[in-house]
Scaffold this motif. Sequence first.
Motif, mmCIF file in Angstrom:
data_model
loop_
_atom_site.group_PDB
_atom_site.id
_atom_site.type_symbol
_atom_site.label_atom_id
_atom_site.label_comp_id
_atom_site.label_asym_id
_atom_site.label_seq_id
_atom_site.Cartn_x
_atom_site.Cartn_y
_atom_site.Cartn_z
ATOM 1 N N LYS A 47 0.816 -1.214 0.000
ATOM 2 C CA LYS A 47 0.000 0.000 0.000
ATOM 3 C C LYS A 47 0.852 1.267 0.000
ATOM 4 O O LYS A 47 0.660 2.162 -0.822
ATOM 5 C CB LYS A 47 -0.915 0.042 1.232
ATOM 6 N N SER A 48 1.791 1.337 0.937
ATOM 7 C CA SER A 48 2.598 2.555 1.060
ATOM 8 C C SER A 48 3.547 2.700 -0.126
ATOM 9 O O SER A 48 3.832 3.817 -0.565
ATOM 10 C CB SER A 48 3.375 2.549 2.373
ATOM 11 N N THR A 49 4.009 1.574 -0.663
ATOM 12 C CA THR A 49 4.860 1.627 -1.855
ATOM 13 C C THR A 49 4.082 2.233 -3.023
ATOM 14 O O THR A 49 4.602 3.077 -3.766
ATOM 15 C CB THR A 49 5.327 0.201 -2.239
ATOM 16 N N LEU A 51 1.658 4.303 -2.868
ATOM 17 C CA LEU A 51 1.494 5.731 -2.628
ATOM 18 C C LEU A 51 2.791 6.490 -2.938
ATOM 19 O O LEU A 51 2.776 7.550 -3.570
ATOM 20 C CB LEU A 51 1.113 5.945 -1.158
ATOM 21 N N TYR A 90 0.922 15.598 0.385
ATOM 22 C CA TYR A 90 1.012 14.363 1.166
ATOM 23 C C TYR A 90 0.465 14.582 2.569
ATOM 24 O O TYR A 90 0.693 15.623 3.175
ATOM 25 C CB TYR A 90 2.470 13.910 1.297
ATOM 26 N N PHE A 92 0.494 12.236 6.137
ATOM 27 C CA PHE A 92 0.913 10.976 6.743
ATOM 28 C C PHE A 92 0.213 10.776 8.083
ATOM 29 O O PHE A 92 -0.542 11.636 8.537
ATOM 30 C CB PHE A 92 2.432 10.960 6.937
ATOM 31 N N GLN A 93 0.509 9.633 8.707
ATOM 32 C CA GLN A 93 -0.161 9.355 9.980
ATOM 33 C C GLN A 93 0.260 10.362 11.053
ATOM 34 O O GLN A 93 -0.556 10.822 11.836
ATOM 35 C CB GLN A 93 0.160 7.940 10.446
ATOM 36 N N ASP A 169 -1.534 8.666 3.735
ATOM 37 C CA ASP A 169 -1.129 7.359 4.255
ATOM 38 C C ASP A 169 -1.577 7.219 5.706
ATOM 39 O O ASP A 169 -0.988 7.821 6.599
ATOM 40 C CB ASP A 169 0.395 7.212 4.151
ATOM 41 N N GLU A 170 -2.620 6.466 5.934
ATOM 42 C CA GLU A 170 -3.186 6.255 7.274
ATOM 43 C C GLU A 170 -3.385 7.580 8.030
ATOM 44 O O GLU A 170 -2.923 7.699 9.176
ATOM 45 C CB GLU A 170 -2.273 5.341 8.109
ATOM 46 N N VAL A 200 -4.632 5.524 1.851
ATOM 47 C CA VAL A 200 -4.239 4.205 2.340
ATOM 48 C C VAL A 200 -4.805 4.049 3.742
ATOM 49 O O VAL A 200 -4.613 4.922 4.596
ATOM 50 C CB VAL A 200 -2.701 4.063 2.376
#
Lengths: 241, 214
Positions: A47-49, A51, A90, A92-93, A169-170, A200
């Motif tokens: 998943k992260s790849t 993204l 972007y 991110f978490q 991402d999360e 994601v």
Amino acid sequence: MTPILEVRGVTREYGSGRTTVTALDDVSVMVLPGELVAVMGPSGSGKSTLLAIAGGLDRATKGQVLVDGRDLGALDGKALAELRRRFVGYVFQDLNLLATLTAGENVALPLELDGARPRTAASRARALLAELGMAELAGRFPEELSGGEQQRVAIARAVVGERRLLLADEPTGALDSLTGETVLGLLRRQCDNGCAAVLVTHDARYAAWADRVVFLRDGRLVDQTAPADDLHGPRDPEAVT
Amino acid sequence: MSVRHSLLALLEQGPMYGYGLKSEFEAATGQMWPLNVGQVYTTLARLERDGLVKADVEADGQGQKVYRLTGAGRAELDAWFSSAVSREAAPRQELAIKLIFAVRSPSADVGKVIQRQRAATMRSLQELTRLKADGGGGDDLTAELAWTLTLDGLLFQGEAEIRWLDLCEARLAGTAPGAAAATTAVPASGVDPAAQSEPRSATKPTGARAGGRP
């Protein structure tokens, strides 16, 4: 309509020879303006790849990635950096915001990096935060914001300017359900206003905000739900499985 | 819970007496859903009436009926395995029962049963989320709140089901004999070609691939 993101048959391998690990295996995804696509799958499924490759932070071993119709593989480092800066945001978490800048300054930063005068950038950032219902947060530092507020500011920063591709991402990873919902609501609204986003997430309740849900397993796309528009229509069960 | 389809699934493995079906059903489902004999015979009578099973009287003079699956019964069973359980219409146990019998069945593809269900449940979550985003539409805040809470409840149930299906899939991949079968079969028809920019190869071995990233 030109897709904002088009991933065509992308494979990403790490290492070489017998130790090669395939993180993505011939994956294709297309995201149109206004679309929110969720990527789900177990840990290590790629998943992260996906993204990172979609956002030009990592390169595909095989296949093509087009952002706003431009082939990332054909861009040199400088052009890629510029496309990333101007077009891609972007979220991110965590670790999204710079601790020494206020929320407003964080949102203004991409505009300044892109050459806007500090005063212009600051007023555009304030206007965006107000538009997104966060005017009162502009003068606060990240440590004075709750987790949910920080993520909403991060989303504002990701879409400030002309940026149209949002990669998250999360973003709800550390948030409670209700706060997570406000973050998703904001993400959804940005898409309704014409952005495209890839989210994601491990969480089906948040993925459900998306128009389409892509499942990754061992680097392969294994199934997709229908576009939201088709939800009411008759469906051939085989068509989605 | 679908007693009807469970009986068809048991008969797929061979002809059986009514009482045998009851014990087999209970053994298969870990005694979670006890059946009474009357329920079994009523269901069998209906299945016979509908042409899905055929009953033969044993020649041993005891007059016991042996039930076996007909062609129509097999078609009905296939249709059950190849459709998703509706979250609205059926109690959740039907899905558990379907998986139990899909694992035992020589004809069902468990990986596909799981995947189909996950896609259907995900679509139902999308629908519920849209309903929630649209709101109740009225001015009555209490009614609006009740509506949201109801939808929240259904969303959490659906999410739990998806997590459970993910776990089932992972367990099957890790423990079943011929382990990879369930998951390697999945990508074959795993992508809606209409949603993809290019056609994908349908059959690729996945055996050598590592699950993680460095």
